[in-house]
Scaffold this motif. Structure first.
Motif, PDB file in Angstrom:
ATOM      1  N   ARG A 134       0.689  -1.137   0.044  1.00 59.05           N
ATOM      2  CA  ARG A 134      -0.091  -0.001   0.048  1.00 59.05           C
ATOM      3  C   ARG A 134       0.826   1.334   0.016  1.00 59.05           C
ATOM      4  O   ARG A 134       0.511   2.118  -0.728  1.00 59.05           O
ATOM      5  CB  ARG A 134      -0.928  -0.005   1.268  1.00 59.05           C
ATOM      6  N   GLU A 135       2.011   1.151   0.785  1.00 65.75           N
ATOM      7  CA  GLU A 135       2.911   2.455   0.952  1.00 65.75           C
ATOM      8  C   GLU A 135       3.526   2.639  -0.219  1.00 65.75           C
ATOM      9  O   GLU A 135       3.622   3.768  -0.820  1.00 65.75           O
ATOM     10  CB  GLU A 135       3.880   1.936   1.907  1.00 65.75           C
TER      11      GLU A 135
ATOM     12  N   ASP B 229      -0.936  10.068  -7.828  1.00 62.53           N
ATOM     13  CA  ASP B 229      -1.069  11.811  -7.500  1.00 62.53           C
ATOM     14  C   ASP B 229      -2.027  12.086  -6.258  1.00 62.53           C
ATOM     15  O   ASP B 229      -2.700  11.495  -5.934  1.00 62.53           O
ATOM     16  CB  ASP B 229      -1.516  12.440  -8.705  1.00 62.53           C
ATOM     17  N   THR B 230      -1.650  13.276  -5.747  1.00 60.27           N
ATOM     18  CA  THR B 230      -2.163  13.506  -4.266  1.00 60.27           C
ATOM     19  C   THR B 230      -3.794  13.894  -4.575  1.00 60.27           C
ATOM     20  O   THR B 230      -4.326  13.487  -3.630  1.00 60.27           O
ATOM     21  CB  THR B 230      -1.507  14.961  -4.059  1.00 60.27           C
ATOM     22  N   GLU B 231      -3.996  14.293  -5.812  1.00 57.98           N
ATOM     23  CA  GLU B 231      -5.651  14.444  -6.145  1.00 57.98           C
ATOM     24  C   GLU B 231      -6.453  13.106  -5.854  1.00 57.98           C
ATOM     25  O   GLU B 231      -7.662  13.139  -5.300  1.00 57.98           O
ATOM     26  CB  GLU B 231      -5.692  15.209  -7.536  1.00 57.98           C
TER      27      GLU B 231
ATOM     28  N   LEU C 272       1.619   8.377   4.998  1.00 61.49           N
ATOM     29  CA  LEU C 272       2.339   9.215   3.764  1.00 61.49           C
ATOM     30  C   LEU C 272       3.142  10.045   4.088  1.00 61.49           C
ATOM     31  O   LEU C 272       3.306  10.502   5.418  1.00 61.49           O
ATOM     32  CB  LEU C 272       1.027  10.089   3.364  1.00 61.49           C
ATOM     33  N   PRO C 273       3.993  10.370   3.209  1.00 52.80           N
ATOM     34  CA  PRO C 273       5.136  11.353   3.637  1.00 52.80           C
ATOM     35  C   PRO C 273       4.613  12.742   3.982  1.00 52.80           C
ATOM     36  O   PRO C 273       3.150  13.030   3.604  1.00 52.80           O
ATOM     37  CB  PRO C 273       5.947  11.444   2.409  1.00 52.80           C
TER      38      PRO C 273
ATOM     39  N   GLU D  62      -0.891  18.011   2.312  1.00 50.80           N
ATOM     40  CA  GLU D  62      -1.663  18.244   0.887  1.00 50.80           C
ATOM     41  C   GLU D  62      -2.979  17.686   0.933  1.00 50.80           C
ATOM     42  O   GLU D  62      -3.994  18.429   0.670  1.00 50.80           O
ATOM     43  CB  GLU D  62      -0.909  18.037  -0.115  1.00 50.80           C
ATOM     44  N   VAL D  63      -2.979  16.464   1.316  1.00 49.44           N
ATOM     45  CA  VAL D  63      -4.345  15.494   1.267  1.00 49.44           C
ATOM     46  C   VAL D  63      -5.219  16.037   2.446  1.00 49.44           C
ATOM     47  O   VAL D  63      -6.301  16.446   2.058  1.00 49.44           O
ATOM     48  CB  VAL D  63      -3.996  14.102   1.554  1.00 49.44           C
ATOM     49  N   LEU D  64      -4.679  16.434   3.508  1.00 48.28           N
ATOM     50  CA  LEU D  64      -5.584  17.163   4.730  1.00 48.28           C
ATOM     51  C   LEU D  64      -6.031  18.258   4.115  1.00 48.28           C
ATOM     52  O   LEU D  64      -7.331  18.636   4.531  1.00 48.28           O
ATOM     53  CB  LEU D  64      -4.650  17.197   5.781  1.00 48.28           C
TER      54      LEU D  64
END
Length: 460
Positions: free
Chosen positions: A84-85, A92-94, A115-116, A122-124
């Motif tokens: 998964r990692e 992509d982040t989106e 996640l890094p 960015e995801v948050l």
């Protein structure tokens, strides 16, 4: 009625076997995306995850990229953590944000936590504002604590509400929450005062006060409790969900049985790995040298202890020259001692780890192990004497052999039972007690006992 039955979709349990794996591998090789998706349409997300887990990384990444957002969000939480990692690193982040937005807060926290830092941030920012706030709160807790595995998704009502209001809340959240087992009754300050079952909602008049049907003898946990202890509590009281509260008993979240099943599997795998001195993180690594570097220290410790046995043997060289037959029985005596020690250690580790045994019961438990060891030792020694009697006419040696075997089993059993207790007292995880060094110590101890008896009774 027949028409309604036709609209009901029932999915059979699919066994992921080599034939299915080969078919999917062929479709991947041919890049037959449409055929793959048609095949996956009839599969449960857990089966799809199992298939992807068995693929090499390139095929796994390609297959996951074909999945729609809804099924991808269900599959991603079922994948092996290591795979998964890697997959998330190349999305992509989106797309990650859209997938995470579909998850329950506890699952979303697990994904974002892996996640890094820059991608997680960015995801948050991209996911729903309320979900983002909830995930940020959960990220503060240790991932192996009650706070780390709890979900912020729960249904609650005030203590002055009626069952009608409770049903309204259930309907309001039904689409967002996968599982609603209970409704939590709280005061205006969010202090937990009771729990109402779904059954009570369905079997009482709508105008009934919520407090008249709620259960007040609560079982709950705080955020700092270890996940394994939470699992033990839920198992002990046969719970499908347990509330998580703060020090003032204010409602923070809940832990459901599906989370606990994962915890129990994780803890079981971790304990098995610790038995030989490994950890899940180490074994999930793709680096051969890293895994080797982690395992080597335990093997070196075992080698060092075994070398003590070699030195002991060298001291008994004259004894072995005079009584060569004694060397023939080293494997038997050492194997019986090692097996007995490991049995006792595993039983003790299980008792200490599950909370079934308190430290104040240790003396009683050790006494029981002693009598079991004596019984087993005498039995094995009798069998050994009876079997060898037909092949060797040296009765004196056979008696020494039998007595040695009895003492070796007793001492090995007590060693295996004692080490986990010592580690527990030192606040060290007792699961490491049955690592390679324990077996090695049993070998040295058994060798010392055996050669001492042979020397005292047959040589001197």
């Amino acid at each position: 009625m027949e028409e309604n039955r036709e609209n009901i979709e029932v999915k059979d349990v699919i066994k992921v076997n080599n034939e299915l794996h080969d078919n999917i591998s062929f479709l991947i090789k041919e890049k037959s995306s449409e055929s793959l998706l048609n095949l996956f349409f009839d599969l449960h997300s857990a089966d799809i995850a199992e298939i992807i887990n068995r693929l090499n990384y390139e095929d796994a990444e390609y297959t996951f990229s074909l999945l729609g957002i809804e099924i991808a969000s269900e599959v991603i939480i079922e994948l092996d953590e290591n795979l998964r990692e890697k997959i998330l690193q190349n999305i992509d982040t989106e797309r990650i944000s859209i997938i995470v937005d579909e998850l329950d807060t506890d699952d979303a926290t697990d994904i974002i936590g892996d996640l890094p830092k820059e991608i997680a941030t960015e995801v948050l920012k991209n996911i729903d504002v309320e979900d983002s706030k909830e995930v940020k709160k959960l990220l503060k807790y240790d991932e192996e604590s009650a706070g780390g595995i709890m979900s912020r998704d729960y249904v609650s009502v005030k203590d002055y509400d009626t069952l009608r209001a409770a049903i309204r809340e259930v309907r309001k959240n039904a689409d967002d929450f996968d599982h609603i087992y209970q409704i939590y009754v709280v005061k205006d300050n969010n202090e937990l005062v009771g729990i109402v079952s779904i059954k009570s909602l369905l079997t009482n008049p709508l105008r009934t006060s919520i407090t008249s049907v709620m259960k007040e003898d609560l079982i709950y946990v705080t955020t700092d409790i270890d996940q394994e202890e939470v699992a033990n509590i839920m198992q002990k009281y046969n719970l499908v969900a347990i509330p998580v509260v703060d020090e003032n008993k204010k409602m923070l979240g809940r832990i459901t049985i599906d989370d606990i099943v994962d915890v129990m599997q994780e803890e079981a795998e971790e304990d098995i790995q610790k038995l030989v001195g490994l950890s899940e993180e180490q074994e999930s690594s793709d680096s051969i040298f890293r895994i080797s570097r982690i395992r080597l220290p335990w093997l070196i410790i075992a080698l060092a202890i075994e070398m003590i046995g070699v030195l002991l043997l060298s001291k008994y060289q004259i004894v072995l020259e005079k009584l060569t037959i004694a060397a023939f029985f080293f494997p038997v005596l050492m194997a019986m001692g090692g097996s007995s020690g490991n049995q006792a250690a595993i039983v003790m580790v299980k008792g200490l780890g599950s909370g079934d045994m308190w430290l104040k019961e240790i003396f009683k438990k050790l006494s029981k192990e002693l009598f079991v060891a004596m019984t087993n030792g005498i039995t094995i020694a009798t069998i050994l004497f009876s079997f060898t009697y037909f092949f060797f006419d040296d009765t004196s040696f056979l008696l020494v052999l039998a007595v040695s075997q009895t003492f070796i089993i007793v001492f090995a059993t007590m060693l295996g039972a004692t080490i986990p207790i010592v580690l527990k007292k030192l606040k060290i995880d007792p699961a490491v007690a049955t690592g390679p060094f324990v077996s090695s110590m049993n070998d040295v101890l058994g060798l010392l006992i055996y050669m001492t008896f042979v020397t005292l009774f047959l040589i001197l």
